[in-house]
Write a protein that holds these residues in place. Sequence first.
Motif, PDB file in Angstrom:
ATOM      1  N   TYR A  13      -0.536   9.033  11.952  1.00 44.22           N
ATOM      2  CA  TYR A  13      -0.309   8.220  10.755  1.00 44.22           C
ATOM      3  C   TYR A  13       0.913   8.714   9.982  1.00 44.22           C
ATOM      4  O   TYR A  13       1.738   7.909   9.534  1.00 44.22           O
ATOM      5  CB  TYR A  13      -1.550   8.232   9.866  1.00 44.22           C
ATOM      6  CG  TYR A  13      -1.396   7.403   8.620  1.00 44.22           C
ATOM      7  CD1 TYR A  13      -1.427   6.009   8.688  1.00 44.22           C
ATOM      8  CD2 TYR A  13      -1.201   8.000   7.384  1.00 44.22           C
ATOM      9  CE1 TYR A  13      -1.274   5.245   7.548  1.00 44.22           C
ATOM     10  CE2 TYR A  13      -1.050   7.239   6.240  1.00 44.22           C
ATOM     11  CZ  TYR A  13      -1.088   5.862   6.328  1.00 44.22           C
ATOM     12  OH  TYR A  13      -0.926   5.104   5.192  1.00 44.22           O
ATOM     13  N   ARG A  17       4.153   6.472   9.083  1.00 43.09           N
ATOM     14  CA  ARG A  17       4.535   6.173   7.696  1.00 43.09           C
ATOM     15  C   ARG A  17       5.907   6.745   7.355  1.00 43.09           C
ATOM     16  O   ARG A  17       6.699   6.097   6.673  1.00 43.09           O
ATOM     17  CB  ARG A  17       3.495   6.720   6.709  1.00 43.09           C
ATOM     18  CG  ARG A  17       2.268   5.885   6.544  1.00 43.09           C
ATOM     19  CD  ARG A  17       2.549   4.436   6.141  1.00 43.09           C
ATOM     20  NE  ARG A  17       3.095   4.333   4.798  1.00 43.09           N
ATOM     21  CZ  ARG A  17       3.951   3.399   4.419  1.00 43.09           C
ATOM     22  NH1 ARG A  17       4.374   2.481   5.244  1.00 43.09           N
ATOM     23  NH2 ARG A  17       4.411   3.369   3.186  1.00 43.09           N
ATOM     24  N   ALA A  61      -0.459  10.838  -0.524  1.00 42.12           N
ATOM     25  CA  ALA A  61      -0.731   9.398  -0.417  1.00 42.12           C
ATOM     26  C   ALA A  61       0.217   8.616  -1.323  1.00 42.12           C
ATOM     27  O   ALA A  61       0.782   7.598  -0.915  1.00 42.12           O
ATOM     28  CB  ALA A  61      -2.177   9.099  -0.774  1.00 42.12           C
ATOM     29  N   ALA A  66       0.564   5.036   0.225  1.00 45.16           N
ATOM     30  CA  ALA A  66      -0.612   4.837   1.075  1.00 45.16           C
ATOM     31  C   ALA A  66      -1.885   4.892   0.238  1.00 45.16           C
ATOM     32  O   ALA A  66      -1.886   5.380  -0.896  1.00 45.16           O
ATOM     33  CB  ALA A  66      -0.646   5.911   2.152  1.00 45.16           C
ATOM     34  N   ASP A  67      -2.963   4.417   0.825  1.00 43.42           N
ATOM     35  CA  ASP A  67      -4.273   4.455   0.191  1.00 43.42           C
ATOM     36  C   ASP A  67      -4.790   5.893   0.207  1.00 43.42           C
ATOM     37  O   ASP A  67      -4.978   6.465   1.286  1.00 43.42           O
ATOM     38  CB  ASP A  67      -5.219   3.529   0.962  1.00 43.42           C
ATOM     39  CG  ASP A  67      -6.642   3.540   0.441  1.00 43.42           C
ATOM     40  OD1 ASP A  67      -6.898   4.089  -0.651  1.00 43.42           O
ATOM     41  OD2 ASP A  67      -7.520   2.982   1.139  1.00 43.42           O
ATOM     42  N   TYR A  70      -7.827   6.574   2.415  1.00 41.06           N
ATOM     43  CA  TYR A  70      -7.569   6.622   3.854  1.00 41.06           C
ATOM     44  C   TYR A  70      -6.949   7.963   4.252  1.00 41.06           C
ATOM     45  O   TYR A  70      -7.346   8.565   5.252  1.00 41.06           O
ATOM     46  CB  TYR A  70      -6.661   5.461   4.274  1.00 41.06           C
ATOM     47  CG  TYR A  70      -6.457   5.388   5.763  1.00 41.06           C
ATOM     48  CD1 TYR A  70      -7.513   5.095   6.613  1.00 41.06           C
ATOM     49  CD2 TYR A  70      -5.213   5.644   6.327  1.00 41.06           C
ATOM     50  CE1 TYR A  70      -7.338   5.039   7.989  1.00 41.06           C
ATOM     51  CE2 TYR A  70      -5.029   5.592   7.699  1.00 41.06           C
ATOM     52  CZ  TYR A  70      -6.094   5.291   8.527  1.00 41.06           C
ATOM     53  OH  TYR A  70      -5.915   5.252   9.887  1.00 41.06           O
TER      54      TYR A  70
END
Length: 132
Positions: A13, A17, A61, A66-67, A70
């Motif tokens: 991830y 990102r 995050a 980003a969330d 998550y």
Amino acid sequence: MSKPFAGTRLTAYLAKRILELRPTKTQAEIATQAGFINVNMLAMIKAGSNRLPLDRVSALAKALDADPAYVLLLALEQMAGSTETQAIVSILSNAVTEHEMAWVMAIREASDMSDPPLTRRARTAIFGVFGK
């Protein structure tokens, strides 16, 4: 050099990102925004050499757009494994949003932290706020 966290969902991830954000910010900028004193720490986490410290989840995050929930899930998977993380998620499945938490905090303040039950009258009052 050992990479005990390589191949985790978090490392994949992060790589994705960081690549997606490349037109607007560098990996070093993301690391700085996340509060890492050593900007190489983000590279080490992305490579799987280090795990993401839980106290950096929220800031990272935000830096990744980003969330946070998550990113926390992925960090917990690194720390505890997927089975244990799913148990945690199951227990905490009724997590609330930031706005919902503001409502909860207002209720706590108004009730002097007395944990009032949701009565029919209180439910009606809440629905009234929303015109229902």
